[in-house]
Write a protein that holds these residues in place. Structure first.
Motif, PDB file in Angstrom:
ATOM      1  N   UNK A 192     -31.938 -10.913  64.314  1.00  0.00           N
ATOM      2  CA  UNK A 192     -32.822 -10.119  65.171  1.00  0.00           C
ATOM      3  C   UNK A 192     -34.067 -10.898  65.553  1.00  0.00           C
ATOM      4  N   UNK A 193     -34.551 -11.709  64.623  1.00  0.00           N
ATOM      5  CA  UNK A 193     -35.714 -12.557  64.892  1.00  0.00           C
ATOM      6  C   UNK A 193     -35.448 -13.897  64.228  1.00  0.00           C
ATOM      7  N   UNK A 194     -36.278 -14.894  64.532  1.00  0.00           N
ATOM      8  CA  UNK A 194     -36.063 -16.214  63.926  1.00  0.00           C
ATOM      9  C   UNK A 194     -36.414 -16.224  62.442  1.00  0.00           C
ATOM     10  N   UNK A 195     -37.096 -15.190  61.970  1.00  0.00           N
ATOM     11  CA  UNK A 195     -37.312 -15.064  60.523  1.00  0.00           C
ATOM     12  C   UNK A 195     -36.013 -14.774  59.778  1.00  0.00           C
ATOM     13  N   UNK A 196     -35.027 -14.294  60.511  1.00  0.00           N
ATOM     14  CA  UNK A 196     -33.734 -13.934  59.916  1.00  0.00           C
ATOM     15  C   UNK A 196     -32.662 -14.992  60.213  1.00  0.00           C
ATOM     16  N   UNK A 197     -33.111 -16.171  60.560  1.00  0.00           N
ATOM     17  CA  UNK A 197     -32.238 -17.282  60.956  1.00  0.00           C
ATOM     18  C   UNK A 197     -31.114 -17.528  59.946  1.00  0.00           C
ATOM     19  N   UNK A 198     -31.374 -17.274  58.669  1.00  0.00           N
ATOM     20  CA  UNK A 198     -30.341 -17.525  57.651  1.00  0.00           C
ATOM     21  C   UNK A 198     -29.120 -16.633  57.886  1.00  0.00           C
ATOM     22  N   UNK A 199     -29.331 -15.470  58.510  1.00  0.00           N
ATOM     23  CA  UNK A 199     -28.174 -14.607  58.797  1.00  0.00           C
ATOM     24  C   UNK A 199     -27.250 -15.292  59.812  1.00  0.00           C
ATOM     25  N   UNK A 200     -27.807 -16.081  60.707  1.00  0.00           N
ATOM     26  CA  UNK A 200     -26.962 -16.882  61.601  1.00  0.00           C
ATOM     27  C   UNK A 200     -26.322 -18.053  60.853  1.00  0.00           C
ATOM     28  N   UNK A 201     -27.168 -18.859  60.228  1.00  0.00           N
ATOM     29  CA  UNK A 201     -26.671 -20.160  59.746  1.00  0.00           C
ATOM     30  C   UNK A 201     -26.005 -20.098  58.374  1.00  0.00           C
ATOM     31  N   UNK A 202     -26.550 -19.310  57.457  1.00  0.00           N
ATOM     32  CA  UNK A 202     -25.937 -19.233  56.131  1.00  0.00           C
ATOM     33  C   UNK A 202     -24.520 -18.675  56.213  1.00  0.00           C
ATOM     34  N   UNK A 203     -24.361 -17.591  56.981  1.00  0.00           N
ATOM     35  CA  UNK A 203     -23.030 -17.003  57.157  1.00  0.00           C
ATOM     36  C   UNK A 203     -22.096 -17.997  57.832  1.00  0.00           C
ATOM     37  N   UNK A 249     -33.549  -7.040  56.269  1.00  0.00           N
ATOM     38  CA  UNK A 249     -33.690  -5.769  55.550  1.00  0.00           C
ATOM     39  C   UNK A 249     -32.494  -4.862  55.822  1.00  0.00           C
ATOM     40  N   UNK A 250     -32.037  -4.826  57.068  1.00  0.00           N
ATOM     41  CA  UNK A 250     -30.849  -4.004  57.364  1.00  0.00           C
ATOM     42  C   UNK A 250     -29.610  -4.593  56.698  1.00  0.00           C
ATOM     43  N   UNK A 251     -29.582  -5.911  56.593  1.00  0.00           N
ATOM     44  CA  UNK A 251     -28.445  -6.520  55.889  1.00  0.00           C
ATOM     45  C   UNK A 251     -28.436  -6.099  54.425  1.00  0.00           C
ATOM     46  N   UNK A 252     -29.591  -6.105  53.806  1.00  0.00           N
ATOM     47  CA  UNK A 252     -29.673  -5.714  52.385  1.00  0.00           C
ATOM     48  C   UNK A 252     -29.202  -4.261  52.220  1.00  0.00           C
ATOM     49  N   UNK A 265     -22.400  -0.668  51.268  1.00  0.00           N
ATOM     50  CA  UNK A 265     -20.967  -0.881  51.480  1.00  0.00           C
ATOM     51  C   UNK A 265     -20.298  -1.773  50.461  1.00  0.00           C
ATOM     52  N   UNK A 266     -21.060  -2.351  49.555  1.00  0.00           N
ATOM     53  CA  UNK A 266     -20.449  -3.467  48.857  1.00  0.00           C
ATOM     54  C   UNK A 266     -20.920  -3.644  47.421  1.00  0.00           C
TER      55      UNK A 266
END
Ligand code: BES
Ligand code: ZN
Length: 595
Positions: free
Chosen positions: A305-316, A417-420, A426-427
């Motif tokens: 959603x923002x570049x602060x959440x970049x790890x959601x792009x790259x880590x995954x 935060x939404x990922x957490x 769900x998991x």
């Protein structure tokens, strides 16, 4: 197609105010002028005025906006370019009415636009025609299109390009496979994408199909080598779909750029842009293709959603990449990539400092250039968190979770935060969330102690070989004959710090690293050569630094000069090479080599 949603996460790197007025579709018309290094044209936006506001805001950088209209038929409207922010550029404020649904912006780019690199014929493989490419991520698209430049704002686009007749244009869209005789090209991108994924390249390009759904674009001089290198692409695509669900972008093609391309790869939808430095001739560096392909899910389908959440792009994406590689080449092979990744992570944490806030997965980039926070932490710490989750619940459950995650959020954005919350709902039961220290991984610094221990059997053989050589000078060439790029990389990285020039020469005589045609091996070896002042390699080092513009290779080499009292040599080479680098490499190196 699902309706694009406005991301609920505020993005500090855009001037857009999407909760007030937001773009839904772009119709772009551009004329590409190589002589003037300029794009001239217009951007026509379909917008939604969500609150009946009297202004819509766009991001611009280095753009000349000449004229703005609203409605169809067009009526001139007031607009203003706000004062410049050094990182973000200038907000473009356009007056609209409560019922305005269309805004047209007439503009020109400037020759030093950050996203654009205008290459002379000498910088191409064919040496005959100029070349242009764009690089949008993170916030550079605003330097060639006035746009709401936030990863949380998605829109569809069409584009109409006029380029010199000898050249072909391609975009992150439905692409031509042949040159048009008029120099006119029409593009259509039916899936909504954020601005950072809009991309254009113009050059003497040809297309070679690999399978029904895949193919490669390159200069004629490079196309055959590229088609050979990427022959396994269809298997990667199948493996990816088997893992995490259908490929949503219809075609997946690759574009091989000239060597000044500043990244290894860029996941522009439908058309990954790639450096020619992965054309090793033996298909040994194609994990990069697996990586960019994986972004078709993590990043392009579910977007940070923002570049602060970049790890959601790259880590995954790194996790997904290694799963694709494992499916194609087996777990011993994937384990090598994992081990190299672990080394990269240790190195990055040591460089940043274990207490640095930049070692957190969730970043705090407000007031900074997002590029400053984009390092191996997002990639490898992100990877090792997902690896931990996988290990805890088992592969089957983890794969089902990821499949569901992509299906539930496709064409949407995600923040940390939404990922957490999603993870917890769900998991992962609360006990596990705490005992695995997920919060510590995401919001804490350094690498938590419970990171998965890495064991690459193939590297044990390399270590063994190295030991025999160090202790007795034995070079058993037979032991190395099946080594891939990865074993060699590990070998070079593990060489002792106190290696002598004589030892360097002995290795070079045996294995010809200085003359290697493999850019990963070259870069690793050259760094060592610089640190040990192994001067027989210096001509090759200089040639490499002048030819290649990939930032990941450039930075460690210039840094090695700088850290070993050879700054003036670094500056002399840089002065020659700098005009051939893209802005993103220039910006990093200007900083590194400044007086
Ligand atoms: N999306 C990145 C490239 C990028 C990151 C561009 C941040 C601008 C800002 C791309 O997917 C990537 O990660 N490329 C890597 C290769 C990959 C195999 C790790 C690269 O370019 O080296
Ligand atoms: Zn990536």
């Amino acid at each position: 197609m699902s309706t694009p949603v406005v991301s609920p996460s505020p993005d500090s790197h855009t001037f857009a105010r999407p909760t007030e007025a937001v773009v839904r579709h772009l119709d772009l018309t551009l004329s590409v002028r190589f002589e003037e290094k300029k794009l001239i044209g217009k951007a026509v936006y379909d917008i939604v005025n969500q609150t009946g506001t009297d202004a819509i805001f766009f991001d611009t950088q280095q753009l000349n906006v000449e004229h703005v209209t609203i409605g169809a038929p067009e009526v001139a409207t007031e607009f203003s370019l706000e004062p410049e922010d050094a990182t973000l550029g200038r907000a473009l404020k356009v007056k609209i009415l409560p019922d305005t649904r269309r805004v047209t912006l007439y503009y020109q780019t400037t020759p030093d636009a950050a996203a654009l690199q205008w290459l002379s014929p000498a910088q191409t493989a064919g040496k005959e025609h100029p070349f242009l490419f764009t690089q949008g991520q993170a916030i550079l698209t605003r330097s060639w299109i006035p746009v709401q430049d936030s990863p949380g704002i998605r829109f569809t686009y069409n584009a109409h390009l006029k380029v010199p007749e000898a050249l072909m244009a391609v975009m992150s869209a439905v692409n031509p496979t042949e040159r048009s005789s008029t120099g006119e090209y029409h593009f259509h991108m039916p899936q909504p994408v954020p601005a950072y994924l809009i991309a254009l390249a113009v050059g003497n390009l040809v297309f070679e199909p690999i399978s029904e759904r895949t193919g490669v674009y390159a200069e004629p001089e490079t196309i055959e080598k590229a088609a050979y290198e990427f022959a396994e692409l269809p298997h990667m695509l199948e493996a990816a779909e088997t893992l995490y669900g259908p490929y949503e972008w219809e075609r997946y093609d690759l574009l091989v750029l000239p060597p000044s391309f500043p990244f290894g790869g860029m996941e522009n939808p439908r058309l990954t842009f790639a450096t020619p430095t992965i054309l090793a001739g033996d298909r040994s560096l194609t994990s990069l293709v697996a990586h960019e392909l994986a972004h078709s899910w993590s990043g392009n389908l579910v977007t940070n959603a923002t570049w602060n959440d970049f790890w959601l792009n790259e880590g995954f994406t790194v996790y997904f990449e290694r799963r694709i590689i494992e499916a194609l080449y087996g777990s011993d092979y994937a384990a090598m990539l994992e081990a190299l990744g672990w080394q990269d992570l240790q190195h990055t944490v040591a460089e940043l400092g274990t207490e640095s806030a930049d070692t957190q997965l969730k970043l705090a980039l407000e007031g900074r250039n997002p590029d400053d926070g984009m390092n191996d932490i997002a990639y490898e710490k992100g990877y090792f968190l997902l690896r931990l989750l996988e290990e805890h619940v088992g592969r089957d459950r983890f794969d089902a979770f990821l499949r569901q995650y992509f299906a539930d959020h496709k064409f949407q954005t995600m923040d940390t935060e939404r990922f957490i919350t999603y993870l917890q709902e769900h998991f992962l039961e609360a006990g596990a969330f705490d005992s695995l220290q997920v919060n510590q991984w995401i919001y804490g610094v350094g690498i938590p102690k419970n990171a998965t221990k890495i064991d690459a059997a193939k590297f044990a053989e390399v270590d063994n070989f190295l030991h025999l050589w160090i202790s007795g000078g034995v070079i058993n060439k037979n032991a190395t004959k099946d080594w891939s790029s990865h074993e060699w990389l590990h070998f070079i990285r593990q060489l002792p710090r106190e290696v002598t020039s004589e030892q360097m020469a002995a290795l070079d005589n045996a294995f010809h690293f200085t003359q290697s045609g493999n850019a990963e091996i070259q870069a690793a070896w050259y760094e060592l050569a610089i640190r040990h002042q192994y001067t027989p390699a210096y001509n090759a080092v200089e040639a490499f630094l002048t030819e290649v513009g990939r930032r990941k290779f450039l930075v460690p080499l210039y840094k090695a000069f700088k850290e070993t009292g050879q700054l003036s040599r670094a500056r002399a080479i840089y002065q020659q090479a700098r005009p051939g680098y893209h802005y993103v490499s220039q910006a990093t190196l200007d900083q590194l080599l400044k007086s």
